[in-house]
Design a protein around this motif. Structure first.
Motif, PDB file in Angstrom:
ATOM      1  N   LEU A 146       0.828  -1.208   0.000  1.00 48.44           N
ATOM      2  CA  LEU A 146       0.000   0.000   0.000  1.00 48.44           C
ATOM      3  C   LEU A 146       0.862   1.257   0.000  1.00 48.44           C
ATOM      4  N   PHE A 147       1.988   1.217   0.717  1.00 49.05           N
ATOM      5  CA  PHE A 147       2.886   2.375   0.713  1.00 49.05           C
ATOM      6  C   PHE A 147       3.544   2.559  -0.653  1.00 49.05           C
ATOM      7  N   VAL A 148       3.888   1.471  -1.307  1.00 47.56           N
ATOM      8  CA  VAL A 148       4.445   1.562  -2.664  1.00 47.56           C
ATOM      9  C   VAL A 148       3.396   2.130  -3.610  1.00 47.56           C
ATOM     10  N   LEU A 149       2.185   1.643  -3.511  1.00 44.50           N
ATOM     11  CA  LEU A 149       1.093   2.162  -4.342  1.00 44.50           C
ATOM     12  C   LEU A 149       0.891   3.653  -4.098  1.00 44.50           C
ATOM     13  N   ALA A 150       0.934   4.064  -2.838  1.00 41.18           N
ATOM     14  CA  ALA A 150       0.782   5.481  -2.513  1.00 41.18           C
ATOM     15  C   ALA A 150       1.901   6.298  -3.145  1.00 41.18           C
ATOM     16  N   GLY A 151       3.111   5.800  -3.109  1.00 41.24           N
ATOM     17  CA  GLY A 151       4.229   6.508  -3.727  1.00 41.24           C
ATOM     18  C   GLY A 151       4.068   6.650  -5.229  1.00 41.24           C
ATOM     19  N   VAL A 152       3.618   5.589  -5.863  1.00 37.48           N
ATOM     20  CA  VAL A 152       3.386   5.638  -7.311  1.00 37.48           C
ATOM     21  C   VAL A 152       2.287   6.644  -7.630  1.00 37.48           C
ATOM     22  N   LEU A 153       1.250   6.660  -6.826  1.00 43.87           N
ATOM     23  CA  LEU A 153       0.146   7.597  -7.065  1.00 43.87           C
ATOM     24  C   LEU A 153       0.564   9.042  -6.826  1.00 43.87           C
ATOM     25  N   VAL A 154       1.379   9.285  -5.814  1.00 40.86           N
ATOM     26  CA  VAL A 154       1.877  10.646  -5.578  1.00 40.86           C
ATOM     27  C   VAL A 154       2.736  11.088  -6.757  1.00 40.86           C
ATOM     28  N   GLY A 155       3.596  10.207  -7.217  1.00 44.19           N
ATOM     29  CA  GLY A 155       4.409  10.522  -8.394  1.00 44.19           C
ATOM     30  C   GLY A 155       3.548  10.779  -9.620  1.00 44.19           C
ATOM     31  N   GLY A 156       2.512   9.987  -9.770  1.00 43.80           N
ATOM     32  CA  GLY A 156       1.601  10.190 -10.891  1.00 43.80           C
ATOM     33  C   GLY A 156       0.859  11.514 -10.800  1.00 43.80           C
ATOM     34  N   ALA A 157       0.429  11.868  -9.603  1.00 40.06           N
ATOM     35  CA  ALA A 157      -0.262  13.145  -9.418  1.00 40.06           C
ATOM     36  C   ALA A 157       0.677  14.302  -9.725  1.00 40.06           C
ATOM     37  N   TRP A 158       1.915  14.205  -9.273  1.00 44.25           N
ATOM     38  CA  TRP A 158       2.894  15.261  -9.552  1.00 44.25           C
ATOM     39  C   TRP A 158       3.158  15.370 -11.053  1.00 44.25           C
ATOM     40  N   SER A 159       3.290  14.230 -11.701  1.00 43.79           N
ATOM     41  CA  SER A 159       3.517  14.219 -13.142  1.00 43.79           C
ATOM     42  C   SER A 159       2.329  14.823 -13.886  1.00 43.79           C
ATOM     43  N   LEU A 160       1.133  14.460 -13.486  1.00 40.90           N
ATOM     44  CA  LEU A 160      -0.056  15.031 -14.110  1.00 40.90           C
ATOM     45  C   LEU A 160      -0.107  16.545 -13.917  1.00 40.90           C
TER      46      LEU A 160
END
Length: 52
Positions: free
Chosen positions: A5-19
């Motif tokens: 879940l923490f890895v998923l959260a990190g990927v999502l934060v990175g995705g939000a920043w990229s977006l």
């Protein structure tokens, strides 16, 4: 399960920043950010001791 879940959260934060950097609409960025917060909260709750 918590590390996943923490890895998923990190990927999502990175995705939000990229977006955000690519100029996506605010709604999409907020939605992905909320998903990241939910994944983080799930990871924290998974680590909390409880009745088993």
């Amino acid at each position: 399960m918590a590390p996943a879940l923490f890895v998923l959260a990190g990927v999502l934060v990175g995705g939000a920043w990229s977006l955000h950097r690519q100029g996506a609409t605010v709604g999409v960025v907020v939605f992905v950010g909320v998903l990241a917060l939910m994944a983080t909260a799930g990871g924290v709750l998974w680590l909390m001791p409880g009745d088993a």
